[in-house]
Structures are given as structure tokens and as C-alpha cells.
Scaffold this motif. Structure first.
Motif, short mmCIF file in Angstrom:
data_model
loop_
_atom_site.label_atom_id
_atom_site.label_comp_id
_atom_site.label_asym_id
_atom_site.label_seq_id
_atom_site.Cartn_x
_atom_site.Cartn_y
_atom_site.Cartn_z
N ASN A 37 0.81 -1.22 0.00
CA ASN A 37 0.00 0.00 0.00
C ASN A 37 0.85 1.27 0.00
OD1 ASN A 37 0.90 0.02 2.62
ND2 ASN A 37 -1.11 -0.13 3.56
N GLY A 38 2.17 1.13 -0.10
CA GLY A 38 3.05 2.28 -0.24
C GLY A 38 3.65 2.82 1.04
N LYS A 39 3.30 2.25 2.19
CA LYS A 39 3.89 2.69 3.45
C LYS A 39 5.30 2.14 3.57
CE LYS A 39 -0.48 3.00 5.88
NZ LYS A 39 -1.30 2.46 6.96
N PHE A 40 6.14 2.87 4.29
CA PHE A 40 7.52 2.45 4.51
C PHE A 40 7.67 2.06 5.97
CE2 PHE A 40 7.78 5.07 0.77
CZ PHE A 40 8.72 4.42 -0.01
N GLN A 41 8.25 0.89 6.23
CA GLN A 41 8.40 0.40 7.60
C GLN A 41 9.84 0.01 7.89
OE1 GLN A 41 5.38 -2.27 9.05
NE2 GLN A 41 6.82 -3.30 10.39
N LEU A 42 10.30 0.40 9.07
CA LEU A 42 11.65 0.07 9.54
C LEU A 42 11.54 -0.59 10.90
CD1 LEU A 42 14.80 0.50 9.16
CD2 LEU A 42 14.49 2.50 10.63
N GLU A 43 12.25 -1.69 11.09
CA GLU A 43 12.34 -2.35 12.40
C GLU A 43 13.81 -2.63 12.66
OE1 GLU A 43 9.95 -5.83 12.81
OE2 GLU A 43 8.08 -4.75 12.45
N ARG A 44 14.28 -2.21 13.84
CA ARG A 44 15.67 -2.43 14.22
C ARG A 44 15.72 -2.94 15.65
NH1 ARG A 44 16.75 -2.57 9.72
NH2 ARG A 44 17.87 -1.08 8.46
N SER A 45 16.53 -3.94 15.88
CA SER A 45 16.72 -4.51 17.22
C SER A 45 17.45 -3.50 18.11
CB SER A 45 17.54 -5.80 17.12
OG SER A 45 17.84 -6.26 18.42
#
Length: 115
Positions: A37-45
Motif C-alpha cells: 500500500n506504499g507505506k515504509f516500515q523500519l524495524e531495528r533490534s
């Protein structure tokens, strides 16, 4: 957690907003994943010695219009927001969080909101 123009991490005093000149390629360069859907997601430990699915993590999502976002420190499963400033071995987690945010600032993604 709703999308807003300015956000802060639970327990942190500093408020951040998206840079005015934010670019999609900058988001991809630092590891954001674009969803269907065009959203940008970042996950970092927040504990580099542990896998991301076993430690607290920093999570940030930017809407596809690049105007609103949300960010938080969450549990390993990503379902509950946590205050890492009250956690065991908080100093290591805080150092990692500061490093991640500094990297986002250096790539012109986040800026400190002026009051």
C-alpha cells in the motif's frame, strides 16, 4: 498509535518530525521496506547481539505521502509499546536507540521538532 506529523519514543523527551526534503530512496537506503500500500516500515533490534524476534525493537512507519509517521520502541513481537528507559540493561538499549535515530537524522529522514 496514530500517524502524526511529530512523534517521540515513550520515555524520551525529544520530539521528532519528518524532514521537509525526505525522499523515498533515502528511506530505502537505510532499510525501510515499502509495503504493497506504499507505506515504509523500519524495524531495528535494540540489542544487536540478539535476533530481532527476541529483543525489544525500534519500529517506525512512514505513510506513503511522506507527511505523517509513527515510531515506537516495542516488544519482540511488536504488539506492545515499551519504555526502554525503565528496562533492565537500559543503557545498552538507549545507546542503540540513539544510534538509530542519529542515522535517520544524518540521512535527512528525521529532524528535531522546534518548539
Amino acid at each position: 498509535m496514530a500517524y502524526t506529523k511529530a512523534a517521540k519514543v515513550l520515555g524520551m523527551n525529544q520530539v521528532y518530525k519528518l524532514a521537509d526534503n525526505i525522499k523515498r530512496y533515502s528511506l530505502r537506503d537505510v532499510g525501510f521496506i515499502e509495503s504493497k500500500n506504499g507505506k515504509f516500515q523500519l524495524e531495528r533490534s535494540l540489542d544487536p547481539r540478539m535476533p530481532i524476534n527476541q529483543s525489544f525493537k525500534f519500529k517506525m512507519v512512514v505513510q506513503n505521502d511522506l507527511h505523517n509517521f509513527k515510531m515506537a520502541t516495542v516488544t519482540a513481537n511488536g504488539l506492545k509499546e515499551v519504555n526502554i528507559f525503565k528496562a533492565n540493561d537500559a543503557e545498552k538499549k538507549i545507546t542503540q536507540l540513539e544510534y538509530i535515530i542519529k542515522d535517520l537524522q544524518e540521512h535527512n529522514i528525521l529532524v528535531i521538532e522546534e518548539k
